[in-house]
Design a protein around this motif. Structure first.
Motif, mmCIF file in Angstrom:
data_model
loop_
_atom_site.group_PDB
_atom_site.id
_atom_site.type_symbol
_atom_site.label_atom_id
_atom_site.label_comp_id
_atom_site.label_asym_id
_atom_site.label_seq_id
_atom_site.Cartn_x
_atom_site.Cartn_y
_atom_site.Cartn_z
ATOM 1 N N PRO A 39 33.242 32.823 1.664
ATOM 2 C CA PRO A 39 32.602 32.725 3.011
ATOM 3 C C PRO A 39 32.656 32.277 3.491
ATOM 4 O O PRO A 39 31.897 32.597 4.828
ATOM 5 N N LYS A 40 33.384 30.992 3.813
ATOM 6 C CA LYS A 40 33.634 30.559 5.115
ATOM 7 C C LYS A 40 34.612 31.819 6.180
ATOM 8 O O LYS A 40 34.726 31.164 7.546
ATOM 9 N N GLN A 41 36.177 32.051 5.600
ATOM 10 C CA GLN A 41 36.184 33.308 6.992
ATOM 11 C C GLN A 41 36.037 34.155 7.437
ATOM 12 O O GLN A 41 35.831 35.035 7.589
ATOM 13 N N GLN A 42 33.874 34.943 6.165
ATOM 14 C CA GLN A 42 33.560 35.862 6.517
ATOM 15 C C GLN A 42 32.518 35.479 6.518
ATOM 16 O O GLN A 42 31.688 34.531 6.546
ATOM 17 N N LYS A 43 31.282 36.196 7.902
ATOM 18 C CA LYS A 43 30.497 35.774 8.172
ATOM 19 C C LYS A 43 28.788 36.758 8.604
ATOM 20 O O LYS A 43 28.519 37.737 9.152
ATOM 21 N N SER A 44 29.148 38.076 7.568
ATOM 22 C CA SER A 44 28.227 38.654 7.034
ATOM 23 C C SER A 44 27.302 38.552 6.721
ATOM 24 O O SER A 44 27.141 37.166 6.094
ATOM 25 N N PRO A 45 25.990 39.178 6.308
ATOM 26 C CA PRO A 45 25.043 38.429 5.514
ATOM 27 C C PRO A 45 24.963 38.256 4.458
ATOM 28 O O PRO A 45 24.944 37.107 4.292
ATOM 29 N N VAL A 46 25.596 38.784 3.316
ATOM 30 C CA VAL A 46 26.381 38.137 2.422
ATOM 31 C C VAL A 46 27.022 37.070 2.328
ATOM 32 O O VAL A 46 26.281 36.331 1.672
ATOM 33 N N ASP A 47 27.874 37.075 3.376
ATOM 34 C CA ASP A 47 28.285 35.554 3.439
ATOM 35 C C ASP A 47 27.628 34.496 3.662
ATOM 36 O O ASP A 47 27.402 32.968 3.280
ATOM 37 N N VAL A 48 26.613 34.599 4.580
ATOM 38 C CA VAL A 48 25.493 34.140 5.025
ATOM 39 C C VAL A 48 24.940 32.881 3.889
ATOM 40 O O VAL A 48 24.396 31.922 4.413
ATOM 41 N N PHE A 49 24.266 34.731 3.018
ATOM 42 C CA PHE A 49 23.850 33.883 2.567
ATOM 43 C C PHE A 49 23.793 32.968 1.041
ATOM 44 O O PHE A 49 23.233 32.053 1.071
ATOM 45 N N VAL A 50 25.469 33.460 1.105
ATOM 46 C CA VAL A 50 26.039 32.157 0.277
ATOM 47 C C VAL A 50 26.438 31.197 -0.024
ATOM 48 O O VAL A 50 26.391 29.869 -0.234
ATOM 49 N N GLU A 51 26.192 30.588 1.295
ATOM 50 C CA GLU A 51 26.422 29.859 2.203
ATOM 51 C C GLU A 51 25.484 28.488 2.219
ATOM 52 O O GLU A 51 24.833 27.352 1.954
ATOM 53 N N ASP A 52 24.111 29.896 2.189
ATOM 54 C CA ASP A 52 23.183 29.118 2.857
ATOM 55 C C ASP A 52 23.276 28.531 1.039
ATOM 56 O O ASP A 52 21.736 27.527 0.670
ATOM 57 N N LEU A 53 23.533 28.741 0.422
ATOM 58 C CA LEU A 53 23.418 27.861 -1.432
ATOM 59 C C LEU A 53 23.752 26.341 -0.735
ATOM 60 O O LEU A 53 24.911 26.459 -0.926
ATOM 61 N N SER A 54 23.208 24.966 -1.700
ATOM 62 C CA SER A 54 23.760 23.869 -1.106
ATOM 63 C C SER A 54 24.914 24.102 -2.164
ATOM 64 O O SER A 54 26.091 22.452 -1.248
ATOM 65 N N SER A 55 25.116 23.993 -2.762
ATOM 66 C CA SER A 55 26.445 23.682 -2.765
ATOM 67 C C SER A 55 26.565 24.341 -4.849
ATOM 68 O O SER A 55 26.008 25.045 -5.111
ATOM 69 N N PRO A 56 28.078 25.715 -5.029
ATOM 70 C CA PRO A 56 27.474 26.253 -5.756
ATOM 71 C C PRO A 56 27.666 25.151 -7.520
ATOM 72 O O PRO A 56 27.373 23.655 -7.598
ATOM 73 N N VAL B 288 30.679 37.269 -7.105
ATOM 74 C CA VAL B 288 29.545 35.657 -6.400
ATOM 75 C C VAL B 288 28.791 36.979 -5.455
ATOM 76 O O VAL B 288 28.313 36.675 -5.519
ATOM 77 N N GLU B 289 30.129 37.764 -4.428
ATOM 78 C CA GLU B 289 29.624 38.603 -4.022
ATOM 79 C C GLU B 289 28.429 39.700 -4.234
ATOM 80 O O GLU B 289 27.529 39.467 -3.658
ATOM 81 N N THR B 290 28.685 40.264 -5.142
ATOM 82 C CA THR B 290 27.788 41.802 -6.169
ATOM 83 C C THR B 290 26.525 40.018 -6.504
ATOM 84 O O THR B 290 25.146 40.667 -5.751
ATOM 85 N N ALA B 291 26.901 39.794 -7.461
ATOM 86 C CA ALA B 291 25.641 38.232 -6.815
ATOM 87 C C ALA B 291 25.103 38.121 -5.848
ATOM 88 O O ALA B 291 23.208 38.487 -6.201
ATOM 89 N N ALA B 292 25.397 37.574 -4.947
ATOM 90 C CA ALA B 292 24.600 37.313 -3.518
ATOM 91 C C ALA B 292 23.959 38.423 -3.517
ATOM 92 O O ALA B 292 22.746 38.335 -2.411
ATOM 93 N N ARG B 293 24.739 40.111 -3.249
ATOM 94 C CA ARG B 293 23.585 40.956 -2.582
ATOM 95 C C ARG B 293 22.362 41.619 -3.543
ATOM 96 O O ARG B 293 21.635 41.595 -2.682
ATOM 97 N N GLN B 294 23.095 41.004 -5.013
ATOM 98 C CA GLN B 294 21.215 41.367 -5.527
ATOM 99 C C GLN B 294 19.981 40.075 -5.065
ATOM 100 O O GLN B 294 19.380 40.472 -5.564
ATOM 101 N N ALA B 295 20.718 39.156 -5.395
ATOM 102 C CA ALA B 295 19.774 38.361 -5.133
ATOM 103 C C ALA B 295 19.024 38.010 -3.782
ATOM 104 O O ALA B 295 17.817 38.249 -3.328
#
Length: 212
Positions: free
Chosen positions: A24-41, A129-136
């Motif tokens: 997520p730190k290297q990408q800024k697609s909508p899915v990546d931004v959504f992953v970053e919104d999670l406070s921590s894994p 996690v990428e697919t999980a983020a998209r589905q979420a």
């Protein structure tokens, strides 16, 4: 099955991998931004608590031993696509793969020194996690819930559950909802109503033993 001891080996190849091209730190697609919104894994301790709770409530008909083990690998679409192609001949990413070491109809073996002194390895779960983020995003719920949903689905496969038809699939999904609720994760009715039964029918367990 009382006093369950379940060891969960969490391999975080998504958030902790410095070489991941899809981190997520290297990408800024909508899915990546959504992953970053999670406070921590989700912490390894939380994963272990969840799986232990689920395992206890399911009381699976498998050999009873002192302890059980499974591995959970959190990864990206690239790696899960490679595994999907290698083990299922489907060269596309998916959300979760389950590599079971137990047969679907494992007999209830008598206790012995071998089984009571060693851990029984249940198998491996791999979640993208990428697919999980998209589905979420599509379902409108937190990534934490989607990861828990996929992990619960995978654990059921490791313990012999399967969904050869819509009826058994709905039973399995209902059980997943119960499992998530047991650890404080709320599953709304919309999530169950929007489940793509056809897509789930394409993701059977891989009875290949320990593979990753």
């Amino acid at each position: 099955m009382s006093q369950v001891s379940l060891e969960v080996n969490v391999q975080d190849c998504f958030w902790l991998s410095e070489e991941s091209e899809t981190a997520p730190k290297q990408q800024k697609s909508p899915v990546d931004v959504f992953v970053e919104d999670l406070s921590s894994p989700i912490s390894p301790q939380t994963w272990e608590q969840w799986f232990t709770q689920w395992f206890s409530m399911l009381n699976p008909n498998i050999p009873q031993v002192r302890s059980y083990e499974l591995s959970l690998r959190l990864t990206d679409n690239t790696e899960i696509q490679q595994l999907n192609a290698q083990y299922r001949s489907l060269d596309v990413p998916t959300d979760v793969l389950a590599f079971a070491t137990l047969e679907e109809s494992c007999p209830q073996l008598p206790a012995s020194e071998m089984f009571t002194s060693q851990s029984l390895y249940l198998g491996d779960l791999v979640i993208s996690v990428e697919t999980a983020a998209r589905q979420a995003q599509q379902q409108g719920h937190p990534l934490k819930i989607e990861l828990g949903w996929l992990a619960a689905h995978g654990l059921l496969h490791l313990l012999g559950w399967d969904h050869p038809d819509d009826r058994t699939l709905i039973q399995m999904l209902d059980q997943q909802a119960i499992m998530l609720q047991s650890v404080g994760l709320k599953v709304n009715k919309t999530m169950l109503e929007n489940v793509n039964l056809v897509e789930y029918s394409r993701t059977p367990v891989v009875n290949q033993g320990r593979s990753v």
